[in-house]
Each structure stands twice: as structure tokens, then as C-alpha cells.
Design a protein around this motif. Structure first.
Motif, PDB file in Angstrom:
ATOM      1  N   LYS A   1       4.139  -0.855   4.558  1.00 33.23           N
ATOM      2  CA  LYS A   1       5.036   0.252   4.212  1.00 33.23           C
ATOM      3  C   LYS A   1       4.973   0.542   2.723  1.00 33.23           C
ATOM      4  CE  LYS A   1       8.549  -0.501   7.756  1.00 33.23           C
ATOM      5  NZ  LYS A   1       9.989  -0.690   7.983  1.00 33.23           N
ATOM      6  N   VAL A   2       5.274   1.779   2.386  1.00 40.21           N
ATOM      7  CA  VAL A   2       5.566   2.188   1.013  1.00 40.21           C
ATOM      8  C   VAL A   2       7.016   2.652   1.061  1.00 40.21           C
ATOM      9  CG1 VAL A   2       5.096   3.834  -0.825  1.00 40.21           C
ATOM     10  CG2 VAL A   2       3.192   2.830   0.454  1.00 40.21           C
ATOM     11  N   GLY A   3       7.896   1.867   0.480  1.00 38.09           N
ATOM     12  CA  GLY A   3       9.332   2.139   0.633  1.00 38.09           C
ATOM     13  C   GLY A   3       9.690   2.028   2.099  1.00 38.09           C
ATOM     14  N   GLU A   4      10.309   3.046   2.642  1.00 38.17           N
ATOM     15  CA  GLU A   4      10.661   3.056   4.064  1.00 38.17           C
ATOM     16  C   GLU A   4       9.579   3.706   4.927  1.00 38.17           C
ATOM     17  OE1 GLU A   4      13.368   1.543   5.480  1.00 38.17           O
ATOM     18  OE2 GLU A   4      13.551   0.735   3.449  1.00 38.17           O
ATOM     19  N   LYS A   5       8.557   4.265   4.298  1.00 42.69           N
ATOM     20  CA  LYS A   5       7.489   4.970   5.030  1.00 42.69           C
ATOM     21  C   LYS A   5       6.463   3.986   5.586  1.00 42.69           C
ATOM     22  CE  LYS A   5       4.123   7.026   2.821  1.00 42.69           C
ATOM     23  NZ  LYS A   5       3.286   7.940   2.040  1.00 42.69           N
ATOM     24  N   GLN A   6       6.304   3.985   6.896  1.00 41.68           N
ATOM     25  CA  GLN A   6       5.316   3.131   7.561  1.00 41.68           C
ATOM     26  C   GLN A   6       3.930   3.735   7.332  1.00 41.68           C
ATOM     27  OE1 GLN A   6       6.454   0.547   9.903  1.00 41.68           O
ATOM     28  NE2 GLN A   6       4.395  -0.191  10.267  1.00 41.68           N
TER      29      GLN A   6
ATOM     30  N   THR B   1       4.337  -2.817   0.774  1.00 41.04           N
ATOM     31  CA  THR B   1       5.026  -4.026   1.220  1.00 41.04           C
ATOM     32  C   THR B   1       4.441  -4.383   2.573  1.00 41.04           C
ATOM     33  OG1 THR B   1       7.037  -3.454   0.023  1.00 41.04           O
ATOM     34  CG2 THR B   1       7.256  -5.051   1.821  1.00 41.04           C
TER      35      THR B   1
ATOM     36  N   GLN C   1       3.401  -8.081  -1.365  1.00 45.16           N
ATOM     37  CA  GLN C   1       3.299  -6.763  -1.985  1.00 45.16           C
ATOM     38  C   GLN C   1       1.946  -6.655  -2.658  1.00 45.16           C
ATOM     39  OE1 GLN C   1       6.841  -6.453  -4.486  1.00 45.16           O
ATOM     40  NE2 GLN C   1       7.681  -5.039  -2.966  1.00 45.16           N
TER      41      GLN C   1
ATOM     42  N   ASP D   1       0.859   3.555  -5.411  1.00 48.11           N
ATOM     43  CA  ASP D   1       1.922   3.122  -4.497  1.00 48.11           C
ATOM     44  C   ASP D   1       1.929   1.601  -4.391  1.00 48.11           C
ATOM     45  OD1 ASP D   1       2.793   5.679  -3.871  1.00 48.11           O
ATOM     46  OD2 ASP D   1       1.757   5.766  -1.937  1.00 48.11           O
TER      47      ASP D   1
END
Length: 149
Positions: A120-125, A100, A40, A97
Motif C-alpha cells: 500500500k501507499v497510505g490507504e491505497k492498495q 508499506t 517499508q 512514494d
């Protein structure tokens, strides 16, 4: 064991006080298993472009370093030199942001290693990249057995 080794290799990258230390000092290695590393890193001001989003060069550097760390996860101290690297940018990451990074060594051979890195940021690629490294003919580490003849 892979987590400790990968963190040790990364500390060597940072101790060099070169490019990696200048832009990836905030990278935290969260998980490591043979062939896979999860990290991260926050998007900070110095990692942004004039639009206030993560700079593409910074993201490509993460692909480079994380791909190398996925090779190190097999117990290797030396992760080779880049032969080919590409990064596809799919979405923006903004200042603040948390990225990951999921890096996988797809194939570890005698001379070449092939990695894939997803950011990714959360589930957003945000981005995905592939990195090929030349290993210099180093024998595989015992964690990655050689094919039987």
C-alpha cells in the motif's frame, strides 16, 4: 524477539550480494510478530518502469521476499523455495512514494508455507500477492507448535 530474527535473516539475503541486494537494499523491517512482518520501502528511480511507476517485477520481488520473511518470523533460518507466486496489480505507485508491505504467513506446515502480502501507499492498495514455499520437511520451530496427536 521475532523482529531481531527477521532482520538477521534479511541481512543474510542482502549479504549474498545477489538480486535481493541489488533491488531491496532500502527495505526497512518495521514490525515482526510470529506469522506477520511489516516493512517499508521507497519507490526509487531504479525501481520504476518507463512510465515512472513502480515496476511490476520489483513489486513481485517484494511479495517473494516479504512472504519469506513472514515465514522467518516464526524463528526459522531457512524459509524454503518458491513453489508458486502470484501478484495482482491494483494501482500505481509513483517515484518517491513510500510502500508499506504487510506480509502474513497464512499457514505454516511441515512441507509447505502459504503467505499473503499486501502493498500500500497510505490507504491505497497498490498490489497484493500470494506466495507458496516448499520448506523441505523442516520440523516446525518451537514458536509454531506441532498439532497434538
Amino acid at each position: 524477539m521475532p523482529l531481531h530474527h527477521v532482520r538477521t535473516v534479511f541481512r543474510r539475503f542482502i549479504r549474498h550480494n545477489g538480486f535481493d541486494a541489488a533491488i531491496l537494499a532500502q527495505l526497512a523491517i518495521i514490525e515482526a510478530t510470529p506469522g506477520r512482518v511489516v516493512c517499508q520501502v521507497p519507490v526509487q528511480q531504479e525501481n520504476t518502469n518507463r512510465l515512472g511507476t513502480a515496476h511490476g517485477g520489483w513489486l513481485a520481488t517484494i511479495v517473494d521476499v516479504a512472504g519469506s520473511l513472514s515465514i522467518a518470523s516464526y524463528g526459522r533460518d531457512k524459509t524454503g523455495v518458491s513453489v508458486d507466486i502470484n501478484t495482482s496489480y491494483l494501482s500505481a505507485a509513483k517515484l518517491g512514494d513510500m510502500l508499506t508491505v504487510d506480509a502474513v504467513c497464512l499457514k505454516l506446515g511441515r512441507n509447505l508455507a502459504f503467505t499473503q502480502v499486501d502493498l500500500k501507499v497510505g490507504e491505497k492498495q497498490v498490489a497484493t500477492g500470494r506466495h507458496t514455499k516448499h520448506l523441505g520437511g523442516q520440523p516446525p520451530h518451537p514458536a509454531k507448535p506441532e498439532p497434538s496427536s
